[in-house]
Design a protein around this motif. Structure first.
Motif, mmCIF file in Angstrom:
data_model
loop_
_atom_site.group_PDB
_atom_site.id
_atom_site.type_symbol
_atom_site.label_atom_id
_atom_site.label_comp_id
_atom_site.label_asym_id
_atom_site.label_seq_id
_atom_site.Cartn_x
_atom_site.Cartn_y
_atom_site.Cartn_z
ATOM 1 N N ILE A 24 14.230 13.156 27.797
ATOM 2 C CA ILE A 24 14.218 11.953 28.634
ATOM 3 C C ILE A 24 15.205 10.882 28.209
ATOM 4 O O ILE A 24 15.519 9.973 28.974
ATOM 5 N N GLN A 25 15.772 10.987 27.002
ATOM 6 C CA GLN A 25 16.499 9.824 26.500
ATOM 7 C C GLN A 25 17.839 9.587 27.181
ATOM 8 O O GLN A 25 18.489 8.569 26.936
ATOM 9 N N ILE A 26 18.252 10.461 28.099
ATOM 10 C CA ILE A 26 19.416 10.135 28.920
ATOM 11 C C ILE A 26 19.139 8.893 29.759
ATOM 12 O O ILE A 26 20.050 8.148 30.125
ATOM 13 N N LEU A 27 17.846 8.623 30.039
ATOM 14 C CA LEU A 27 17.492 7.442 30.826
ATOM 15 C C LEU A 27 17.826 6.150 30.092
ATOM 16 O O LEU A 27 18.013 5.103 30.723
ATOM 17 N N ILE A 28 17.888 6.200 28.764
ATOM 18 C CA ILE A 28 18.279 5.011 27.999
ATOM 19 C C ILE A 28 19.686 4.585 28.393
ATOM 20 O O ILE A 28 19.974 3.400 28.605
ATOM 21 N N SER A 29 20.591 5.558 28.527
ATOM 22 C CA SER A 29 21.959 5.235 28.931
ATOM 23 C C SER A 29 22.020 4.797 30.387
ATOM 24 O O SER A 29 22.893 4.016 30.770
ATOM 25 N N PHE A 30 21.073 5.276 31.209
ATOM 26 C CA PHE A 30 21.052 4.925 32.627
ATOM 27 C C PHE A 30 20.519 3.512 32.882
ATOM 28 O O PHE A 30 20.888 2.890 33.872
ATOM 29 N N PHE A 31 19.631 3.011 32.005
ATOM 30 C CA PHE A 31 18.938 1.759 32.318
ATOM 31 C C PHE A 31 19.045 0.669 31.258
ATOM 32 O O PHE A 31 18.658 -0.463 31.511
ATOM 33 N N ILE A 32 19.536 0.978 30.068
ATOM 34 C CA ILE A 32 19.695 -0.038 29.032
ATOM 35 C C ILE A 32 21.177 -0.169 28.722
ATOM 36 O O ILE A 32 21.799 0.760 28.196
ATOM 37 N N ASN A 36 18.018 -7.798 25.586
ATOM 38 C CA ASN A 36 18.672 -8.434 26.722
ATOM 39 C C ASN A 36 17.818 -9.599 27.201
ATOM 40 O O ASN A 36 16.742 -9.880 26.655
ATOM 41 N N GLU A 37 18.265 -10.294 28.223
ATOM 42 C CA GLU A 37 17.560 -11.495 28.670
ATOM 43 C C GLU A 37 16.164 -11.165 29.195
ATOM 44 O O GLU A 37 15.218 -11.925 29.003
ATOM 45 N N ALA A 38 16.035 -10.023 29.893
ATOM 46 C CA ALA A 38 14.729 -9.646 30.424
ATOM 47 C C ALA A 38 13.736 -9.407 29.294
ATOM 48 O O ALA A 38 12.579 -9.822 29.370
ATOM 49 N N PHE A 39 14.193 -8.763 28.220
ATOM 50 C CA PHE A 39 13.288 -8.517 27.100
ATOM 51 C C PHE A 39 12.993 -9.800 26.336
ATOM 52 O O PHE A 39 11.892 -9.988 25.819
ATOM 53 N N ASP A 40 13.965 -10.702 26.236
ATOM 54 C CA ASP A 40 13.700 -12.008 25.630
ATOM 55 C C ASP A 40 12.540 -12.700 26.340
ATOM 56 O O ASP A 40 11.644 -13.263 25.704
ATOM 57 N N ASP A 41 12.574 -12.648 27.671
ATOM 58 C CA ASP A 41 11.492 -13.256 28.450
ATOM 59 C C ASP A 41 10.167 -12.562 28.172
ATOM 60 O O ASP A 41 9.137 -13.206 27.949
ATOM 61 N N LEU A 42 10.177 -11.228 28.204
ATOM 62 C CA LEU A 42 8.950 -10.476 27.960
ATOM 63 C C LEU A 42 8.348 -10.831 26.612
ATOM 64 O O LEU A 42 7.137 -11.056 26.485
ATOM 65 N N ARG A 43 9.196 -10.902 25.600
ATOM 66 C CA ARG A 43 8.707 -11.216 24.253
ATOM 67 C C ARG A 43 8.102 -12.617 24.205
ATOM 68 O O ARG A 43 7.044 -12.831 23.608
ATOM 69 N N GLU A 73 11.149 -6.105 33.210
ATOM 70 C CA GLU A 73 12.231 -6.034 34.184
ATOM 71 C C GLU A 73 12.586 -7.385 34.753
ATOM 72 O O GLU A 73 13.321 -7.513 35.717
ATOM 73 N N ARG A 74 12.055 -8.460 34.161
ATOM 74 C CA ARG A 74 12.353 -9.805 34.651
ATOM 75 C C ARG A 74 13.822 -10.134 34.489
ATOM 76 O O ARG A 74 14.502 -9.658 33.599
ATOM 77 N N ARG A 75 14.299 -11.020 35.352
ATOM 78 C CA ARG A 75 15.644 -11.571 35.204
ATOM 79 C C ARG A 75 15.530 -13.084 35.183
ATOM 80 O O ARG A 75 14.616 -13.654 35.776
ATOM 81 N N ARG A 76 16.459 -13.723 34.512
ATOM 82 C CA ARG A 76 16.417 -15.180 34.454
ATOM 83 C C ARG A 76 16.672 -15.772 35.826
ATOM 84 O O ARG A 76 17.473 -15.271 36.603
ATOM 85 N N GLU A 77 15.977 -16.871 36.128
ATOM 86 C CA GLU A 77 16.067 -17.466 37.449
ATOM 87 C C GLU A 77 17.398 -18.160 37.685
ATOM 88 O O GLU A 77 17.814 -18.357 38.808
ATOM 89 N N THR A 95 19.221 -18.690 17.259
ATOM 90 C CA THR A 95 19.103 -18.062 18.573
ATOM 91 C C THR A 95 20.336 -17.230 18.879
ATOM 92 O O THR A 95 21.439 -17.595 18.517
ATOM 93 N N LYS A 96 20.130 -16.098 19.549
ATOM 94 C CA LYS A 96 21.219 -15.163 19.767
ATOM 95 C C LYS A 96 22.256 -15.686 20.736
ATOM 96 O O LYS A 96 23.410 -15.355 20.677
ATOM 97 N N ARG A 97 21.837 -16.528 21.686
ATOM 98 C CA ARG A 97 22.764 -16.965 22.715
ATOM 99 C C ARG A 97 22.691 -18.471 22.899
ATOM 100 O O ARG A 97 21.621 -19.032 22.965
ATOM 101 N N VAL A 98 23.819 -19.093 22.992
ATOM 102 C CA VAL A 98 23.892 -20.502 23.359
ATOM 103 C C VAL A 98 24.921 -20.608 24.455
ATOM 104 O O VAL A 98 26.007 -20.051 24.350
ATOM 105 N N ARG A 99 24.580 -21.317 25.506
ATOM 106 C CA ARG A 99 25.485 -21.380 26.655
ATOM 107 C C ARG A 99 26.551 -22.442 26.417
ATOM 108 O O ARG A 99 26.453 -23.565 26.878
ATOM 109 N N LEU A 100 27.563 -22.074 25.684
ATOM 110 C CA LEU A 100 28.697 -22.933 25.402
ATOM 111 C C LEU A 100 29.966 -22.185 25.780
ATOM 112 O O LEU A 100 30.097 -20.996 25.494
ATOM 113 N N ASP A 101 30.898 -22.896 26.411
ATOM 114 C CA ASP A 101 32.179 -22.284 26.721
ATOM 115 C C ASP A 101 33.019 -22.231 25.469
ATOM 116 O O ASP A 101 33.132 -23.203 24.733
#
Length: 501
Positions: free
Chosen positions: A156-164, A290-297, A456-460, A494-500
């Motif tokens: 099944i682990q081919i699905l990891i490449s398909f979805f992550i 990813n962002e969806a997992f950050d939200d889940l956590r 599977e959440r995405r940021r708004e 934090t892993k991400r900061v929204r700075l240009d």
């Protein structure tokens, strides 16, 4: 070129994934979906050349994930010199076990006539049973040294490449000592309405893996169960599960057909409970979320810390000595005066939460303690709030100082390349975005009663701005250009900061 484009197919659309079980007369399809990514297999453009009317059917038996690949097309491109059609099966052989390429008829016959499927159970141990929307589900877990678990992962682990995005398959030919450091968690639906006597009661929903990173703990910090003498070389092999470690959640996948049922929450919480119950686990980490997992956590960790009264012990001091609130160049507010740092570290270790994630939860909790009227100031600098009569105004001021300091420290190399005014503006903007993100999470948790999402959440807010990756080991900030800095600070890298950049 136009002719070649006629022979080019979108790989994501051409490839169809199905979960099947024995049915009445022929295999029954339980769910069908398309991959999200195919670039690891078919290249960055995610296209397959050389076919018209191309369909690639990838089917899995619902219970033991026995795979089958079928390639169908209306026309195939006739080779012209070095230009020829992609050999799809040859390409997929690097990603799928040999059994995947048996004839479709043989696969269908196996599914229909496998009498052992009806009595099949997932390998490992049952961790949890739950019901969602009237359907029954179970979570099972075991080590990768179990041949049955290893076989399912290989299939099944081919699905990891398909979805992550960026996900890579596990190396299953490692030594047992290495494989035993991997643990796998499966979610299966427990089916009752079967259309064939050979149909399995179990259908895959998703899975996750975790890895034991052996970690050094100073002798004085070891608890009695981890204290023991041994010789080098040891008299007998040392089992990985006897050593102190950090548990790293590596791969985490809920199949698209099972989104919006809360499975991500159940799976994550079940994994965390096993880590908390394991005396050799000292910390829970996540590999490149990813962002969806950050939200889940966040949706899972925050309610848990509320429920066990960890967060209720934490508050932000709003009354400081006058000499620390005077606005003069070089004046800094020690973090130890704002937060009970020893208590924070005690709570963090007790809950086995990594510093980054714990500090994020602390920031969110402290923000929730500030009344809405004080937070409405948004990203205004509020330079006089340290001496405001309203304690909520002072709390909002100090909360922003903590977040600003964290952002400034972790992005110092980038920020120092900017003019002072632009640097201040970027930090202010980042603080406002961070506050807005916390507000969104708190709102959603209040709306859902503290229950998290499904992975599977995405940021708004949509796509991220440019990303700045931060280092866990950034040095203490020594720059005094910003008179609203705070010394020390909550250790949130934090892993991400929204700075240009």
């Amino acid at each position: 070129m136009a002719d070649q484009e006629d022979w080019s197919t979108d790989a994501n659309e051409a490839l169809e994934i199905s979960i099947v079980q024995a049915g009445s007369g022929s295999p029954k399809t339980l769910s069908t979906f398309h991959p999200q990514f195919t670039y690891p297999i078919f290249g960055e453009e995610e296209r397959i050349f050389g076919y018209q009317g191309l369909r690639v059917n990838l089917r899995f038996a619902a219970h033991d994930l026995r795979p089958n690949i079928e390639v169908l097309y209306d026309k195939r491109f006739k080779a012209v010199g070095d230009t020829k059609a992609t050999n799809i099966e040859e390409t997929l052989k690097e990603w799928m076990p040999e059994v995947s390429f048996e004839k479709v008829g043989a696969f269908n016959s196996h599914i229909q006539n496998d009498s052992s499927a009806r009595h099949w159970k997932p390998p490992g141990e049952l961790l949890e049973s739950y019901t969602s929307k009237g359907r029954k589900f179970e979570i099972w877990s075991g080590e990768l040294t179990d041949p049955a678990i290893r076989q399912i992962i290989e299939r099944i682990q081919i699905l990891i490449s398909f979805f992550i995005e960026g996900g890579t398959p596990l190396q299953l030919d490692d030594l047992d000592w290495t494989l035993s450091r991997w643990r796998v968690y499966f979610i299966y639906e427990k089916l009752s309405d079967l259309s064939s006597p050979n149909a399995s009661h179990y259908s895959i929903v998703g899975y996750s893996t975790s890895y034991r990173f052996v970690t050094y703990i100073p002798h004085q910090r070891l608890t009695p169960h981890l204290l023991h003498d041994f010789n080098l070389p040891p008299d007998k092999p040392i089992a990985p599960n006897s050593l102190p470690h950090r548990a790293r959640i590596s791969q985490f996948l809920i199949l698209p057909s099972h989104h919006s049922h809360g499975h991500g929450t159940h799976l994550y919480n079940a994994m965390v409970q096993t880590f908390l119950a394991d005396p050799t686990c000292v910390e829970i980490t996540v590999e490149d979320p990813n962002e969806a997992f950050d939200d889940l956590r966040d949706y899972c960790d925050y309610p848990r810390l509320l429920a066990n009264n960890s967060l209720s012990q934490i508050s932000l001091t709003t009354s400081l000595p006058p000499h620390l609130t005077q606005k003069r160049p070089g004046i800094r507010v020690p973090t130890s005066k704002l937060l009970p740092l020893p208590l924070l570290e005690h709570i963090r270790k007790k809950n086995k939460i990594a510093p980054r994630q714990f500090a994020r939860l602390v920031e969110m909790h402290l923000l929730s303690l500030i009344s809405p009227h004080a937070r409405q100031a948004g990203t205004a600098r509020l330079t006089q709030r340290a001496r405001a009569s309203d304690p909520d105004d002072r709390m909002w001021y100090y909360w922003r100082l903590l977040v600003k300091q964290r952002i400034y420290k972790k992005n110092r190399d980038v920020l120092m390349q900017l003019e002072r005014g632009e640097r201040v503006d970027k930090v202010e903007e980042a603080v406002g975005e961070q506050a807005g993100d916390y507000e969104r999470l708190l709102r959603n948790m209040e709306k859902e009663g503290g229950v998290g999402g499904n992975g599977e959440r995405r940021r708004e807010r949509g796509k991220r701005k440019n990303v700045v990756l931060l280092d866990d080991d950034d040095e203490e900030d020594e720059d005094e250009d910003e008179d609203e800095e705070v010394d020390g600070g909550v250790e949130r890298a934090t892993k991400r900061v929204r700075l240009d950049e």
